[in-house]
Structures are given as C-alpha cells and as structure tokens.
Design a protein around this motif. Structure first.
Motif, PDB file in Angstrom:
ATOM      1  N   ILE A 128      18.183   2.973  14.602  1.00  0.00           N
ATOM      2  CA  ILE A 128      17.507   2.396  13.380  1.00  0.00           C
ATOM      3  C   ILE A 128      16.299   1.521  13.590  1.00  0.00           C
ATOM      4  N   VAL A 129      16.717   0.671  14.558  1.00  0.00           N
ATOM      5  CA  VAL A 129      15.921  -0.660  14.984  1.00  0.00           C
ATOM      6  C   VAL A 129      14.503   0.115  15.365  1.00  0.00           C
ATOM      7  N   HIS A 130      14.713   1.165  16.347  1.00  0.00           N
ATOM      8  CA  HIS A 130      13.723   1.900  16.936  1.00  0.00           C
ATOM      9  C   HIS A 130      12.750   2.647  15.908  1.00  0.00           C
ATOM     10  N   THR A 131      13.598   3.254  14.953  1.00  0.00           N
ATOM     11  CA  THR A 131      12.898   3.893  14.000  1.00  0.00           C
ATOM     12  C   THR A 131      11.957   2.906  13.292  1.00  0.00           C
ATOM     13  N   LEU A 132      12.640   1.943  12.742  1.00  0.00           N
ATOM     14  CA  LEU A 132      11.703   0.924  11.987  1.00  0.00           C
ATOM     15  C   LEU A 132      10.451   0.280  12.844  1.00  0.00           C
ATOM     16  N   LEU A 172      12.086   9.103   7.257  1.00  0.00           N
ATOM     17  CA  LEU A 172      13.411  10.339   6.852  1.00  0.00           C
ATOM     18  C   LEU A 172      13.437  11.067   8.178  1.00  0.00           C
ATOM     19  N   LEU A 173      12.515  11.153   8.895  1.00  0.00           N
ATOM     20  CA  LEU A 173      12.691  11.906  10.213  1.00  0.00           C
ATOM     21  C   LEU A 173      13.515  11.196  11.070  1.00  0.00           C
ATOM     22  N   GLY A 174      13.358   9.763  11.302  1.00  0.00           N
ATOM     23  CA  GLY A 174      14.148   9.159  12.038  1.00  0.00           C
ATOM     24  C   GLY A 174      15.654   8.921  11.710  1.00  0.00           C
ATOM     25  N   LEU A 175      15.789   9.065  10.423  1.00  0.00           N
ATOM     26  CA  LEU A 175      17.277   8.873   9.773  1.00  0.00           C
ATOM     27  C   LEU A 175      17.568  10.571  10.098  1.00  0.00           C
ATOM     28  N   SER A 176      17.119  11.553   9.849  1.00  0.00           N
ATOM     29  CA  SER A 176      17.397  12.769  10.261  1.00  0.00           C
ATOM     30  C   SER A 176      17.949  12.878  11.806  1.00  0.00           C
ATOM     31  N   PHE A 177      17.135  12.377  12.676  1.00  0.00           N
ATOM     32  CA  PHE A 177      17.568  12.348  13.944  1.00  0.00           C
ATOM     33  C   PHE A 177      18.830  11.495  14.116  1.00  0.00           C
ATOM     34  N   ILE A 178      18.952  10.380  13.449  1.00  0.00           N
ATOM     35  CA  ILE A 178      20.265   9.608  13.606  1.00  0.00           C
ATOM     36  C   ILE A 178      21.387  10.357  13.114  1.00  0.00           C
ATOM     37  N   GLY A 179      21.012  11.229  12.073  1.00  0.00           N
ATOM     38  CA  GLY A 179      22.245  11.969  11.531  1.00  0.00           C
ATOM     39  C   GLY A 179      22.803  13.098  12.418  1.00  0.00           C
ATOM     40  N   THR A 180      21.908  13.817  13.188  1.00  0.00           N
ATOM     41  CA  THR A 180      22.382  14.572  14.036  1.00  0.00           C
ATOM     42  C   THR A 180      23.047  14.119  15.271  1.00  0.00           C
TER      43      THR A 180
END
Length: 211
Positions: free
Chosen positions: A54-58, A153-161
């Motif tokens: 999440i930190v990297h996504t932000l 949204l893409l970052g959160l999707s990646f984190i979800g998988t």
C-alpha cells in the motif's frame, strides 16, 4: 473505468496473479514465520507485507517512487537500509538458541513483530518501489480524467491478489508448524536455514543496481 483510464484490467489481474505466485522473499518470509509460530503469525506477516505494498502504491501515485529512479543516492540509501535489516533479522535467527516458542509470544509480540518486519522488508526494498512505478502505469491512460485513482485501484487490485495468495501460504506454513511443535530440534535447524537465506537475500539486495 473510462474516467480512471484503466485499460486491459483482466490482463492486469492475470499478470498480478502470476507475479504474486512467483516465489521470492515475501513467500519465504511468510512460510518461515507461520512455520515457526503458527498460521496466525504468518497471517500477520502477510498483512505487513501487503501494508508495505500500500505504501508503494501511494508512492507511485504521488510520484515519490520516481525519485528512486532518478536519484542514485536515494536508491542506494533505501537499498542499504533494506539489506541491513534483512541481514539483522537473519543473524538473529542464526544466533537464536531457543527451540520452542512461548504461547504468549505467538499471540502477542510474535504477531506485532511479524507484521512490522514484513512491512519493513517490503517498504525498504527499492526494487519493489520501482516495480510499482513501472508496472501500474502500463494499464492506465495518463490522459484520463482521474488517472491517479486508476493507479490506486490497480495497486489495491494487485494487493488483493497478493493477500489471497499470502493467506494460502500462511495456512500452509501452519501445517509445518504442527510438525515442528512435535520435533523441536527440527525447528532449530529450520531457524539456521531460514536465517542463512535471509542474510543471502540481504546481500543480494545490497548488490542490486537500479537498472
């Protein structure tokens, strides 16, 4: 999706799943923690690693990760901090003489330590930061109305998988934990092996280049 600029979302999910299934430091760390202290601690490690994502996504959304791509000094500082942290964790496991884990440690300090260490090993790895910076924009049009939200949204999707696969790894490690509980001496050898591998990961990170 149009206002967010997201393109080929299904392909992104498939690529994310394939990348998360690829064994690496995160896989090894989750299996190690859950194998030695149970699936609960393994889940805490998984949550910590994904909190780091999440930190990297932000950072990618805000453009902070771009600093690592353009600044050799910033990249080197983060790289050596991450390498030193991995070596420190590995040496602690190598030098540990305990063959058992107290239940209170597993329920308390074990959970918090696993989360904290998992998050730090992820956040302090500049290669992960550059990966998010390079990977996410490939599936977002920067000409959309809200491309930053698309990246998020893409970052959160990646984190979800990643979190889904991490949970599976933690449960697998829980089975190893039951075996080690019955044979404490095996757990001691596992600490030695895992400590050596973490030190090796640290050395590998220290030798990595930006390119």
């Amino acid at each position: 999706m149009d206002s967010l600029g997201i393109q080929h979302y299904e392909a992104f999910l498939l690529a994310s799943l394939a990348l998360n299934l690829t064994p690496g430091l995160d896989t090894f760390y989750i299996l190690t923690r859950s194998g030695r202290e149970g699936h609960g601690v393994g889940l805490a490690a998984a949550l910590g690693i994904n909190a780091g994502c999440i930190v990297h996504t932000l950072a990618a959304v805000l453009g902070i990760s771009a600093i690592l791509m353009t600044s050799a000094f910033a990249f080197s500082m983060l790289k050596y901090l991450g390498a030193a942290y991995l070596v420190w964790i590995g040496l602690r496991m190598l030098l540990s003489r305990s063959t058992t884990r107290q239940p209170t440690e597993t329920r308390g300090r074990g959970l918090s330590a696993a989360f904290r260490q998992g998050m730090l090993t992820n956040v302090l790895n500049p290669k992960v930061a550059l990966f998010f910076l390079a990977f996410l924009p490939q599936f977002v049009s920067m000409h959309a109305m809200h491309p930053q939200l698309g990246l998020m949204l893409l970052g959160l999707s990646f984190i979800g998988t990643g979190l889904t696969w991490s949970t599976v790894l933690a449960l697998m490690g829980g089975r190893i934990h039951r075996l080690l509980t019955a044979k404490p001496h095996v757990g001691q050898w596992m600490d030695r092996l895992c400590g050596s591998v973490l030190v090796a990961f640290g050395v590998k990170l220290a030798l990595q280049q930006r390119s």
